[in-house]
Scaffold this motif. Structure first.
Motif, PDB file in Angstrom:
ATOM      1  N   LEU A 184       0.861  -1.050   0.125  1.00  0.00           N
ATOM      2  CA  LEU A 184       0.019  -0.059   0.018  1.00  0.00           C
ATOM      3  C   LEU A 184       0.900   1.097   0.091  1.00  0.00           C
ATOM      4  N   LEU A 185       0.702   2.121  -1.008  1.00  0.00           N
ATOM      5  CA  LEU A 185       1.268   3.180  -0.878  1.00  0.00           C
ATOM      6  C   LEU A 185       0.576   4.484  -0.085  1.00  0.00           C
ATOM      7  N   SER A 186       0.649   4.364   1.018  1.00  0.00           N
ATOM      8  CA  SER A 186      -0.298   5.403   1.782  1.00  0.00           C
ATOM      9  C   SER A 186       0.528   6.701   2.023  1.00  0.00           C
ATOM     10  N   LEU A 187       0.087   7.771   1.834  1.00  0.00           N
ATOM     11  CA  LEU A 187       0.644   8.999   2.258  1.00  0.00           C
ATOM     12  C   LEU A 187      -0.067   9.748   3.278  1.00  0.00           C
ATOM     13  N   ALA A 188      -0.675   8.909   4.160  1.00  0.00           N
ATOM     14  CA  ALA A 188      -1.404   9.476   5.104  1.00  0.00           C
ATOM     15  C   ALA A 188      -0.613   9.843   6.303  1.00  0.00           C
ATOM     16  N   ASN A 189       0.665   9.082   6.464  1.00  0.00           N
ATOM     17  CA  ASN A 189       1.054   8.877   7.517  1.00  0.00           C
ATOM     18  C   ASN A 189       1.694  10.455   8.235  1.00  0.00           C
ATOM     19  N   ALA A 190       1.861  11.439   7.445  1.00  0.00           N
ATOM     20  CA  ALA A 190       1.945  12.719   8.037  1.00  0.00           C
ATOM     21  C   ALA A 190       0.796  13.260   8.799  1.00  0.00           C
ATOM     22  N   ALA A 191      -0.245  13.020   8.123  1.00  0.00           N
ATOM     23  CA  ALA A 191      -1.614  13.399   8.866  1.00  0.00           C
ATOM     24  C   ALA A 191      -1.763  12.824  10.232  1.00  0.00           C
ATOM     25  N   PHE A 192      -1.643  11.322  10.029  1.00  0.00           N
ATOM     26  CA  PHE A 192      -1.588  10.698  11.433  1.00  0.00           C
ATOM     27  C   PHE A 192      -0.941  11.134  12.243  1.00  0.00           C
TER      28      PHE A 192
ATOM     29  N   ILE B 276       8.763  11.283   4.644  1.00  0.00           N
ATOM     30  CA  ILE B 276       8.612  10.149   5.143  1.00  0.00           C
ATOM     31  C   ILE B 276       8.920   9.117   4.414  1.00  0.00           C
ATOM     32  N   LEU B 277       8.168   9.118   3.134  1.00  0.00           N
ATOM     33  CA  LEU B 277       8.549   8.044   2.159  1.00  0.00           C
ATOM     34  C   LEU B 277       9.987   8.010   1.814  1.00  0.00           C
ATOM     35  N   THR B 278      10.675   9.201   1.654  1.00  0.00           N
ATOM     36  CA  THR B 278      11.788   9.198   1.134  1.00  0.00           C
ATOM     37  C   THR B 278      12.653   8.418   1.970  1.00  0.00           C
ATOM     38  N   MET B 279      12.579   8.661   3.346  1.00  0.00           N
ATOM     39  CA  MET B 279      13.393   8.203   4.079  1.00  0.00           C
ATOM     40  C   MET B 279      13.366   6.589   4.079  1.00  0.00           C
ATOM     41  N   ALA B 280      11.963   6.086   4.089  1.00  0.00           N
ATOM     42  CA  ALA B 280      11.958   4.683   3.913  1.00  0.00           C
ATOM     43  C   ALA B 280      12.466   3.985   2.836  1.00  0.00           C
ATOM     44  N   VAL B 281      12.455   4.707   1.578  1.00  0.00           N
ATOM     45  CA  VAL B 281      12.421   4.084   0.307  1.00  0.00           C
ATOM     46  C   VAL B 281      14.334   4.441   0.205  1.00  0.00           C
ATOM     47  N   PHE B 282      14.786   5.379   0.645  1.00  0.00           N
ATOM     48  CA  PHE B 282      16.135   5.647   0.767  1.00  0.00           C
ATOM     49  C   PHE B 282      16.858   4.558   1.485  1.00  0.00           C
ATOM     50  N   GLY B 283      16.572   4.314   2.696  1.00  0.00           N
ATOM     51  CA  GLY B 283      16.966   3.169   3.720  1.00  0.00           C
ATOM     52  C   GLY B 283      16.815   1.893   2.935  1.00  0.00           C
ATOM     53  N   GLY B 284      15.702   1.755   2.451  1.00  0.00           N
ATOM     54  CA  GLY B 284      15.527   0.397   1.857  1.00  0.00           C
ATOM     55  C   GLY B 284      14.166  -0.064   2.536  1.00  0.00           C
TER      56      GLY B 284
ATOM     57  N   VAL C 162      -0.966   4.408  -7.206  1.00  0.00           N
ATOM     58  CA  VAL C 162      -1.214   5.837  -6.677  1.00  0.00           C
ATOM     59  C   VAL C 162      -2.343   6.198  -6.482  1.00  0.00           C
ATOM     60  N   TYR C 163      -3.198   5.533  -6.784  1.00  0.00           N
ATOM     61  CA  TYR C 163      -4.893   6.022  -6.503  1.00  0.00           C
ATOM     62  C   TYR C 163      -4.912   6.229  -4.999  1.00  0.00           C
ATOM     63  N   LEU C 164      -4.321   5.219  -4.195  1.00  0.00           N
ATOM     64  CA  LEU C 164      -4.410   5.198  -2.876  1.00  0.00           C
ATOM     65  C   LEU C 164      -3.543   6.255  -2.366  1.00  0.00           C
ATOM     66  N   ALA C 165      -2.399   6.532  -3.182  1.00  0.00           N
ATOM     67  CA  ALA C 165      -1.308   7.711  -2.590  1.00  0.00           C
ATOM     68  C   ALA C 165      -2.247   8.932  -2.717  1.00  0.00           C
ATOM     69  N   MET C 166      -2.930   9.037  -3.809  1.00  0.00           N
ATOM     70  CA  MET C 166      -3.596  10.336  -3.793  1.00  0.00           C
ATOM     71  C   MET C 166      -4.720  10.529  -2.738  1.00  0.00           C
ATOM     72  N   ALA C 167      -5.503   9.407  -2.752  1.00  0.00           N
ATOM     73  CA  ALA C 167      -6.571   9.610  -1.838  1.00  0.00           C
ATOM     74  C   ALA C 167      -6.050   9.931  -0.304  1.00  0.00           C
ATOM     75  N   THR C 168      -5.003   9.307  -0.115  1.00  0.00           N
ATOM     76  CA  THR C 168      -4.821   9.634   1.198  1.00  0.00           C
ATOM     77  C   THR C 168      -3.851  11.002   1.289  1.00  0.00           C
ATOM     78  N   LEU C 169      -3.337  11.442   0.256  1.00  0.00           N
ATOM     79  CA  LEU C 169      -2.642  12.572   0.096  1.00  0.00           C
ATOM     80  C   LEU C 169      -3.969  13.753   0.480  1.00  0.00           C
ATOM     81  N   GLY C 170      -4.979  13.439  -0.384  1.00  0.00           N
ATOM     82  CA  GLY C 170      -6.309  14.254  -0.059  1.00  0.00           C
ATOM     83  C   GLY C 170      -6.811  14.222   1.138  1.00  0.00           C
ATOM     84  N   PHE C 171      -6.820  13.197   1.762  1.00  0.00           N
ATOM     85  CA  PHE C 171      -7.167  12.914   3.270  1.00  0.00           C
ATOM     86  C   PHE C 171      -6.245  13.870   4.285  1.00  0.00           C
ATOM     87  N   GLY C 172      -4.965  13.848   3.835  1.00  0.00           N
ATOM     88  CA  GLY C 172      -3.869  14.620   4.659  1.00  0.00           C
ATOM     89  C   GLY C 172      -4.248  16.180   4.304  1.00  0.00           C
TER      90      GLY C 172
END
Ligand SMILES: Nc1ncnc2c1ncn2[C@@H]1O[C@H](COP(=O)(O)OP(=O)(O)OP(=O)(O)O)[C@@H](O)[C@H]1O
Ligand SMILES: Nc1ncnc2c1ncn2[C@@H]1O[C@H](COP(=O)(O)OP(=O)(O)OP(=O)(O)O)[C@@H](O)[C@H]1O
Ligand SMILES: [Mg+2]
Ligand SMILES: [Mg+2]
Lengths: 237, 293, 361, 253, 289
Positions: E37-45, E215-223, E92-102
């Motif tokens: 799941l590519l969720s970008l809601a974590n900043a909002a959480f 947040i996403l960058t840190m995770a992907v950058f690290g692996g 990406v649709y999930l990513a966008m919806a979660t971004l919208g939520f954010g």
């Protein structure tokens, strides 16, 4: 018979594993040549290397006097070597008709293309019925037909077929082999990888047997068909 | 007032659409959410500004030059970064992260070279003021932007739908391997796409810079978020979707201001987006492949 | 020995446009002071760090300056939000934190080590609004402000109270967000109410744009702005479309006091651009500090010297680019803890004419 | 044990299955054949809950499958392989098979977090069993390799092992021998027979007539979405309708 | 020596706190990424957690653990509620919806009085201590590691690879996705609560689009193939700007360049067990020769 495609000492690796270990073979112009072997023997790997999708670790693939192993994949197709790959590589999000049009991507002769389109539709009438639908919604066998039809649209000089009969109903298998023989008569060179060994060797002038990345037998189709070793290993005794 | 608001919405929507066109093209063909598109957009307006301001180049020429420069940057980003990543079959988020790096770099370099403050094109670059049309006040740039986004959209759309090039691009988008087997020059088309998308982004930057007088190293950031919304709304990489999604967002925002409250402009826009996705999980134009096995 | 002064400002990021001007103001002042032999023979050494306008960065930078670079006191940070994060660090470490651009309520209530010379909107807007109302005979106004920025939102709150105080009806209140560039929807709506003036709690860049877009919609009303208007940027962007805008501030480029004119000239010469209010306040702040330090005997014991600065600073008086200045204690905090100092200055009301602000008579 | 009762299925107006009725008897090997596009895979998709029927009922051992989600159906005891292989490519062969045992590893959340004895025991047993399943399909020597590196035929075998790992009562095989040569086919035939002996029922789709006829107890023939014949292999082989629609004139194969 | 340590600690303790908190955030997105799941809601959480915890600290006399617990539970509840409709979306649709939520969360925070509007909440007491972060990070790592080695971790992996096939392995796909989403929300909220109590102030702008991308960058950058990756990624990306301070105006450009180079040469992240494994194999082989 003059040769059209010659492979010399071709080796292909996936990382550290060498899947094809230095094979040499030739395809004669206008002939059908079969390549048979067990699962994992390296057949598909060989075909992918010819098409340039895998870069050989060593060895060459000569089409006439051109070394294909130095060309990028699209140039290889342009020079007339076209493949129906394993897994079909159908473009599921395009319509059937668009798939076929893309088959003729390297061609510019509009009139001929239109004729060929009619021809492949006549070979596989189901495709014509569903021409405007998404290719991804076709059944497995229908997709296989589309893949073959699409390759024919390229008017290849050498056609590489990776298990064309896979997933086809018996009637159609026979039909496919009939079509292959027919287009072979028009002068098309065919390199055929098949699990349907009996049928393949029956229409092939020549055959090679591949085992764990090496060619262990090369002979005429006729002879291989009656070779006890082949019968025992690949035709279920 | 309503007619003015509708026109405002149309022109704002066209801005979004213009930005989203290149964005969606890269997304549609390369499958990458190119987060450097905002920075490239920003760079477009700086290049044109520099040419107009320092070299007194006529605007149309400066626009073309800006497109060329941003196009080249797009090409370079593809050639130096995205291509090696494609070749190595990396997890699909990785290219996006790389484009974040590009965005950070471009933004920071621009800021180092040109400073942080807002700039504008010199007065007189384009006809100032507005002309009236009944109660409607319309400026030349607005008309220009609306016209250009529609024309570009139509051109791109007919390329994608009607030509062999368009089919080839869609083939690449689905499966580069299959495209190779069809004799398509996959790498060449990837470069072309990246070039064209960045050039479109640059053009959008110039036009937006012209109409809003707010050229700054950060002008791409807020656009980016809107741009993502637009391309998702329109459906993965759908050209038509970029325009309709852009207009939708424009209308949603303007009508929220007009009839609800400007405090909730973005909330309503994104809330709507959220709802639309729930009803149409692949955007307004996303095709759904029903077959599962 | 050199006197180490920390400067923590947003030099990159969207707040960079203010931070850079502030840094310039400091550098100019410090260079001038050092050229005249420094403070009691000691040169001022500025240690400048970028806090990016982010709260974590502001904390990190404050800590670096205080604990690692061991500065005598710290100027900054740029944004009020960052100040809320960083100033507690300074208070805990007993180091003066001197803001030159923080206008939010409550900043100086965080502790006795917080100082600022930035004038609060509450001191200025009532004066300038009253003058504008009189000048244009204003009966009703519309309001627009940035609602996601502490500075513009704060300004809006003051405007709202002022307008209520002065019994001026508001036809319509509109908001926008950071990064917005198209304000036509809000303006169209405001236009319908047919106000006599538009009250705008905005930063100069946005204000310039808002004015231009209002004009293109056929709106001819004058604008009343806050501190944010006080920048050459306004005219860079809007040119004479901004004419008749009214703004109150202690600093005006048209203030002919010699100290101010000297500042403007020196700034123009050094940085090849016109200063704004941010630069002027920073410039004055450095001078206020230098004047104070003249009366402080530095012992070499850092903790003692830092404390000495805090004790001496409230007495500072200065007449600089922003006019007469002195500190006044911040309003008592709710919790009853000790508080810092705000600026005590008089505002000049200006009106825009032919691409610049002149004093409204 | 699996019953289709007057099932029909349409895709946006295209009727793919029409009044399909059959019954897979417990303990048998049941074959489904028919021309390409006849609707065979659709039958599997309905039986596993990936698609919902437009009309009719499906029952499995007395449960109606109509309202159940795919994972619930799997837990009831139906497993399948796919015509277009769907293995977990980025995962080792062993893990692929252990994933198949998901529903049967019943250690609670507490056991999992505390790494309890029973957790360890169950996990170890699962691994052991997975290796055994891999050895059935002769892939145990590659257990730790990534599934992605298998050849096509090998991937099919892995899918087979993975399906068995779900401990199904009924195993649905969609063209299990496509892409295998005769020797391998014979091998798989023996395997399937031995699996049946262990109490599994098998329902398979295949175009290879030697395989189907040699293996199945009963065969149903689908043509254009309708069942045109049903019966034991010999009957089917000689049914003129089936020959006409599907088999063609027998050659000397 | 001790002096040096004192100076170092007082200068850099916030950076070190941030490493821990960012590691938690990177892990929170790792959880969702682990099941595709590519969720970008974590900043909002994170924001919801931060506000919930801060409001409790500011307006009630309740102890810190209660505030943190609220900061963990509230975002988890919100995740549960929005997860049910949203998780049908993919990619990406999930990513966008979660971004919208954010964005919606940000604007709601901006317009509520209890949250202090654009000013946010100030004067939040300093309560987070180093060992809090260390302990909580260790607990989260332990739980995630246990999950990874169990059927739940395998189910995540299967769902990530192929949802349809996963369903047919008897895996309740939507249930597992929801679990990952809620767990991610809880971890992000916890990180928010911790963060609020050492930065004195929080504002709605702290949890917007950019933070989500960071947040996403840190995770992907690290692996993201294991738990060490996100932790390493968070550490490096938190420390990097501090190290690059001497580059002044251009430090972000260099930061960006490093990001590109790492992604280019280590596309599976800094911590990529397969590469490390291959490296040791090769070394062994060379030594053997
Ligand atoms: N992507 C890959 N990575 C690593 N190894 C691979 C990969 N693809 C194939 N192999 C290995 O290479 C060998 C040859 O595979 P290939 O696909 O060429 O076999 P094949 O003869 O076509 O078999 P089949 O009849 O099953 O299709 C096999 O052992 C296979 O495991
Ligand atoms: N989602 C869909 N939308 C439209 N048509 C579909 C869809 N799924 C299947 N079809 C069509 O339904 C028919 C039956 O498909 P199905 O896959 O069941 O065939 P099959 O009998 O398995 O064929 P094959 O032997 O070729 O695998 C085909 O004509 C196919 O194109
Ligand atoms: Mg193969
Ligand atoms: Mg099928």
């Amino acid at each position: 018979m003059s040769e059209i495609l010659r492979i010399t000492d071709l080796a292909v690796s996936y990382g550290h594993i060498e899947a094809v270990k230095g094979i040499s073979l030739t395809l004669n112009k206008g002939e059908i040549t079969a390549l048979v072997g067990a699962n994992g023997a390296g057949k598909s790997t060989t075909l992918l290397a010819i098409s340039g999708l895998l870069k050989p670790a060593r060895g060459q693939v000569w089409l006439d006097d051109v070394d294909l192993s130095q060309l990028s994949p699209h140039k290889i197709v342009r020079s007339g070597v076209v493949q129906v790959a394993e897994g079909r590589a159908i473009l599921t999000t395009l319509t059937i008709h668009e798939n076929l049009e893309l088959g003729a991507y390297t061609r510019r002769d509009k009139v001929q293309i239109a004729q060929d389109m009619d021809w492949v539709y006549s070979l596989f009438p189901v495709l014509k019925q569903r021409a405007g639908g998404l290719a991804g919604n076709l059944s497995g066998g229908e997709q296989q037909m589309l893949a073959i039809a699409r390759a024919l649209m390229a008017r290849p000089r050498v056609l590489l077929l990776d298990e064309p009969s896979m997933g086809l109903a018996p009637l159609l298998v026979r039909e496919i082999f009939r079509v292959l023989k027919e287009i072979n008569r028009t002068g098309l060179t065919i390199f055929l990888v098949e699990q349907n060994v009996r049928q393949a060797l029956r229409i092939a002038q020549h055959g090679y047997v591949l085992e764990t990345g090496k060619i262990v037998l090369a002979d005429s189709g006729e002879n291989l068909l009656h070779n006890p070793r082949v019968i025992q290993a690949y035709m279920g005794g | 007032m309503l007619e003015q608001q509708l026109f405002n919405a149309l022109s704002l929507g066209s801005v979004y659409a213009l930005f989203a066109l290149g964005f969606t093209l890269v997304f549609g063909v390369l499958g990458v959410i190119n987060l450097s598109h905002g920075a490239i957009f920003m760079l477009g307006s700086y290049v044109a500004l520099l040419l107009v301001d320092k070299l007194s180049m006529p605007l149309p020429l400066a626009l073309l030059a800006a497109m060329l420069v941003t196009g080249l940057i797009g090409f370079l980003v593809d050639y130096l970064i995205l291509r090696p990543l494609r070749a190595r079959n990396v997890p699909h988020l990785v290219p996006m992260i790389a484009t974040i790096g590009v965005a950070i770099m471009l933004t920071n370099l621009t800021q180092g070279l040109f400073g942080t403050d807002n700039k504008r094109f010199p007065f007189g670059t384009i006809p100032e003021g507005s002309f009236n049309w009944g109660h409607l006040h319309v400026t030349a740039v607005q008309v220009g932007i609306i016209g250009i986004s529609f024309v570009l959209m139509l051109v791109l759309l007919s390329i994608m739908r009607k030509t062999q090039l368009g089919r080839a691009l869609r083939a690449i988008a689905e499966s580069p391997k299959a495209a190779y087997l069809l004799g398509i020059n996959v790498d060449g088309l990837f470069y072309l796409t990246s070039f064209a998308a960045a050039a479109l982004g640059g053009a959008a930057g110039v036009l937006v810079g012209l109409s809003f007088n707010a050229i700054s190293p950060y002008m791409g950031q807020p656009m980016l978020l809107k741009g993502i919304a637009v391309i998702i709304l329109g459906g993965m990489g759908d050209i038509r979707g970029a325009l309709i999604g852009g207009l939708f967002l424009g209308f949603a925002e303007v009508l929220t201001v007009a009839y609800i409250s400007s405090d909730f402009r973005d909330a309503v826009a994104f809330g709507l987006l959220f709802l639309i996705l729930l009803v149409r999980p692949s955007g307004m134009f996303g095709k759904i492949l029903e077959r599962k096995a | 020995a050199d006197i180490k002064i920390g400067v923590a400002e947003a030099l990159t990021g969207p707040a960079g446009k203010y931070g850079v001007a502030i840094k310039n103001g400091f550098t100019l002042a410090a260079d001038e002071i050092n050229a005249k032999g420094g403070v009691n023979g000691n040169k001022l050494a500025l240690i400048v760090e970028d806090e990016q306008g982010k709260k974590e960065e502001a904390i990190n930078v404050f800590k670096k300056l205080i604990f690692q670079d061991k500065v005598l006191m710290v100027f900054g940070p740029t944004l009020s939000n960052s100040a809320f994060a960083a100033d507690p660090i300074a208070n805990a470490a007993k180091v003066v934190a001197f803001g030159t651009s923080n206008t939010a309520d409550g900043i100086t209530q965080m502790g006795p080590y917080t100082f600022r010379n930035s004038v609060m909107e509450a001191d200025v807007l009532p004066v300038s609004t009253r003058a504008a109302v009189k000048h244009f005979n204003i009966k009703k106004v519309a309001v627009i402000y940035g609602n996601d920025d502490a500075f513009t939102k704060d300004g809006y709150n003051v405007f709202k109270a002022t307008l209520a105080d002065q019994k001026i009806p508001v036809t319509d209140t509109e908001a926008y967000a950071k990064g917005d560039v198209d304000f036509k929807a809000q303006l169209t709506k405001m236009k319908a109410g047919n106000p006599d003036a538009i009250v705008c709690s905005c930063l100069a860049e946005e204000a310039g744009n808002i004015i231009l877009q209002a004009r293109s919609l056929g709106m001819k009303q004058p604008f009343i702005g806050g501190n944010g208007f006080n920048s050459p940027k306004l005219f860079d962007i809007a040119k004479d479309a901004a004419d008749n805008s009214i703004m109150g501030s202690p600093w005006s480029s048209e203030n002919t006091a010699p100290a101010n004119q000297a500042f403007i000239k020196a700034y123009q010469a050094k940085f090849n651009m016109a200063p704004d209010q941010f630069a002027a306040q920073a410039y004055d702040a450095m001078n206020i500090l230098a004047a104070t330090l003249k009366n402080v005997k530095l012992s070499g014991n850092l903790a003692k010297d830092r404390e000495a600065v805090r004790v001496a600073l409230p007495e500072a008086k200065w007449d600089g680019a922003t006019g007469k200045f002195s500190f006044r204690p911040a309003p008592a905090s709710k919790s009853g803890k000790a508080v810092g100092y705000d600026a005590q200055q008089d505002a000049i009301v200006n009106i825009a004419q032919h691409n610049k602000f002149v004093v409204l008579k | 044990m699996l019953q289709f009762n007057q099932i029909s299925k349409e895709f946006g107006g295209l009727r793919v299955l029409d009044d399909v009725t059959f019954d897979v008897p417990e303990g048998s090997i049941f074959g489904l054949i028919g021309p390409n596009g006849a609707g065979k895979t659709t039958v599997f998709n309905l039986a596993t809950g990936l698609l919902q029927a437009s009309g009719g009922q499906i029952e499995f051992s007395g449960h109606s499958l109509g309202k159940l989600a795919p994972h619930q159906i799997t837990q009831l005891g139906i497993a399948r392989t796919f015509q277009n292989i769907r293995i977990f490519k980025d995962t080792s062969l062993l893990e692929n098979v252990v994933i198949g045992m998901h529903a049967h590893l019943d250690y609670g959340f507490g056991g999992l977090l505390s790494n309890s004895r029973s957790f360890q025991r169950i996990e170890a047993a699962a691994r052991e069993r997975a290796l055994e399943l891999l050895s059935w399909v002769k892939l145990d020597h590659k257990a730790d390799m990534l599934a992605d590196s298998l050849s096509y035929g090998e991937q099919r075998k892995l899918e087979f092992a993975r399906a068995l790992a779900t401990q199904p009562k009924l195993l649905l095989l969609d063209e299990p021998v496509a892409g295998m040569n005769s020797a391998e086919k014979s091998e798989l035939m023996t395997q399937i027979l031995s699996i049946r002996q262990r109490g599994y029922s098998i329902f398979l789709i295949e175009h290879d007539m030697r395989f189907v006829m040699g293996l199945c107890d009963r065969i149903a023939v689908l043509n254009f979405g309708r069942i045109i014949a049903q019966g034991p292999p010999d009957e089917i082989r000689n049914n003129p309708d089936v020959i006409e629609a599907y088999l063609g004139k027998e050659e000397d194969e | 020596m001790l002096d040096w340590w004192d100076a170092f600690w007082s200068t850099y303790n916030t950076v070190i706190y941030s490493i821990g908190v960012n590691a938690l955030l990177a892990l929170s997105i790792y959880v969702t990424l682990a099941c595709g799941l590519l969720s970008l809601a974590n900043a909002a959480f994170m924001g919801i957690g931060a506000y919930a915890a801060a409001i409790i600290s500011l307006q009630t006399g309740l102890p810190f653990p209660v505030a943190l617990a609220a900061g963990t539970v509230l975002p988890a509840l919100v995740a549960l509620i929005i997860g049910i409709p949203t998780l049908r979306l993919s990619g990406v649709y999930l990513a966008m919806a979660t971004l919208g939520f954010g964005e919606v969360v940000r604007i709601v925070l901006l317009n509520m009085t209890i949250t202090g509007g654009p000013m946010g909440l100030n004067g939040i007491p300093l309560k987070t201590e180093f060992w809090h972060i260390l302990l909580l990070l260790a607990i989260v790592l332990y739980i995630l590691a246990r999950l990874r080695r169990s059927k739940i971790g395998r189910a995540f992996e299967a769902i990530k690879a192929d949802e349809v096939a996963a369903q047919l392995m008897g895996i309740d796909v939507s249930g597992h996705k929801l679990f990952a989403f809620v767990l991610g929300g809880a971890i992000a909220g916890l990180a928010g609560g911790l963060n609020a109590h050492y930065t004195f102030t929080i504002g709605p702008g702290n949890y917007a689009f950019e933070s989500a991308v960071d947040i996403l960058t840190m995770a992907v950058f690290g692996g993201i193939s294991n738990l060490i990756g996100p932790t390493v990624g968070a550490t490096i990306l938190t420390v990097l700007p501090e190290i690059l301070r001497p580059f002044r105006d251009y430090r972000l450009a260099i930061n960006g360049l490093i990001l590109i180079l790492v992604v280019l040469y280590l596309p599976n992240g800094i911590w990529d067990p397969r590469r490390i494994h291959a490296f040791w194999q090769r070394r062994k082989a060379r030594k053997g020769l």
